[in-house]
Write a protein that holds these residues in place. Sequence first.
Motif, short mmCIF file in Angstrom:
data_model
loop_
_atom_site.label_atom_id
_atom_site.label_comp_id
_atom_site.label_asym_id
_atom_site.label_seq_id
_atom_site.Cartn_x
_atom_site.Cartn_y
_atom_site.Cartn_z
N THR A 208 0.82 -1.22 0.00
CA THR A 208 0.00 0.00 0.00
C THR A 208 0.84 1.26 0.00
N SER A 209 2.15 1.13 0.00
CA SER A 209 3.02 2.28 0.25
C SER A 209 2.88 3.39 -0.78
N ILE A 210 3.08 4.62 -0.31
CA ILE A 210 3.11 5.82 -1.15
C ILE A 210 4.50 6.44 -1.00
N LYS A 211 5.12 6.77 -2.15
CA LYS A 211 6.50 7.26 -2.13
C LYS A 211 6.63 8.53 -2.96
N ASN A 212 7.86 9.07 -2.92
CA ASN A 212 8.25 10.20 -3.77
C ASN A 212 7.34 11.42 -3.59
N ILE A 213 7.04 11.74 -2.35
CA ILE A 213 6.25 12.94 -2.04
C ILE A 213 7.22 14.02 -1.56
N VAL A 214 7.26 15.14 -2.26
CA VAL A 214 8.17 16.24 -1.88
C VAL A 214 7.44 17.19 -0.93
N PRO A 215 8.17 17.96 -0.13
CA PRO A 215 7.50 18.92 0.78
C PRO A 215 6.67 19.92 -0.02
N GLN A 216 5.49 20.20 0.51
CA GLN A 216 4.64 21.19 -0.15
C GLN A 216 5.19 22.60 0.04
N TYR A 217 5.67 22.86 1.25
CA TYR A 217 6.39 24.10 1.51
C TYR A 217 7.18 23.94 2.80
N THR A 218 8.07 24.89 3.07
CA THR A 218 8.92 24.82 4.26
C THR A 218 8.72 26.05 5.12
N LEU A 219 8.85 25.85 6.44
CA LEU A 219 8.81 26.94 7.40
C LEU A 219 10.09 26.86 8.21
N GLY A 220 11.13 27.57 7.77
CA GLY A 220 12.44 27.43 8.39
C GLY A 220 12.98 26.05 8.12
N ASN A 221 13.20 25.27 9.18
CA ASN A 221 13.68 23.90 9.04
C ASN A 221 12.54 22.89 9.13
N GLN A 222 11.31 23.37 9.12
CA GLN A 222 10.15 22.49 9.18
C GLN A 222 9.60 22.24 7.78
N LEU A 223 9.37 20.97 7.45
CA LEU A 223 8.82 20.59 6.15
C LEU A 223 7.35 20.25 6.34
N VAL A 224 6.51 20.84 5.51
CA VAL A 224 5.07 20.70 5.67
C VAL A 224 4.50 19.94 4.47
N TYR A 225 3.69 18.91 4.77
CA TYR A 225 3.02 18.10 3.74
C TYR A 225 1.52 18.16 4.01
N LYS A 226 0.83 18.94 3.24
CA LYS A 226 -0.63 19.07 3.40
C LYS A 226 -1.31 18.84 2.05
N TYR A 227 -0.96 17.75 1.43
CA TYR A 227 -1.54 17.40 0.15
C TYR A 227 -2.92 16.78 0.33
N ASP A 228 -3.57 16.57 -0.79
CA ASP A 228 -4.84 15.85 -0.76
C ASP A 228 -4.65 14.51 -1.47
#
Length: 419
Positions: A208-228
């Motif tokens: 079931t794995s999902i791969k190759n998802i890049v960060p949607q945006y960054t906040l300093g050193n924080q990587l945010v993934y808020k995809y649909d």
Amino acid sequence: MVKFLYQKILLLFIFSSATAQVIQTEVAPPYNIKTVTFVQNGSNVVPIFELGSEFELQFDDLFGNEANYYFEIIHCDYNWKPTDILKNDYIAGMDNQRIMNYLNSFNTLQNYSHYKLSFPNQFTTQLRISGNYMLKILNEDREVVFSRKLLLYENRATVSAQVKRSRNLSNIDHKHNLDFTVNSNDIVFQNPIKSIKIFLMQNGDFNTSIKNIVPQYTLGNQLVYKYDAETQFWAGNEYLYFENKDIRTVSNNIGKVGLNSDIYSSFLFTSPARANLIYTLNQDINGNFLVKNINGSDNAIEADYAWVYFSLSAPAFRLNKDIYITGMFNNYNLTPEYKMDYNSDKGTYEKAVMIKQGFTNFQFTVADKNGQVDYENAIDGNFYQTENEYTILVYYRESNDRYERIIGKGNANSINIIN
């Protein structure tokens, strides 16, 4: 002579280079190898361990002849290609050694030899680096009997995750969406679009794995993934289960017990296809299983095997695909041993599988002739209320690194799902 030796060395180099690029895939065990599982702290677990921790691989050989088995460990990259790292750099000790820890079954109708490979062991004192590993079990001729994926991670990054309902109204009732962030206090991410890779998994099922998802945006050193759509899973339904801890009596979801062959048979009640039924809460252990014999003291060698007869009523199933019985008990393998047959007289799909006694979660999986699972048209449907366990792994490779490290692991459960 010198020219001949040079050509031979060149050919060996070319062959080794070609072999190193072959993607490593899990090899399903043969019929006589059963109950292959990773164990930590006495429980069957998904093979994702913190670097430096202790764990075991256990399995049974139904031939029960104390065969000699050996183990080999291969370090792989994010895409499961063997890395070019020397074995001494990722193993303290050696592999390609015989598995020394094994016992024969005791007081069981089905004889078997139970093997246990611990890490660390007397040969392999430590796996030195994090990342993907393929653990291969070999026979005396050094042929692969079966292989299993194994992942080691470091605690260098934190992963905060939340399961949400889909934002797409067409599948809002059928899918789970993962929102998560990645942060680190001691690593400054360099070019995270290229250096960070993500791996998402549902209920310990690598399929079931999902791969190759890049960060949607960054906040300093924080990587945010808020995809649909990119981080969505079909929610599925709660796992079915049966319990035969006392192999001679009927119990949960077992309608009849027989002894028509050399071992006991457990006949399960016929399961109706649940896709068109309303969701019903059914407590499960997310596909896992527990080996247990209530009349024994050492479950590893005193738990017996039984023929478990599965039956499924799915009159609306008309797809040109196959139905399999899967779970962690068989590593979700889609092999002929677990493919159900249609009984035209009864109008049901049936299959008998030999399984070690205890408490076992299972599901019915639809797949085409190429082994491609059809999650959307699941026999038991997809319901957002389903309780699933999700795992997030973070891979990182700096510009001067020789391999991709797994620097963090996060978990989320859909029992806390939000809109």
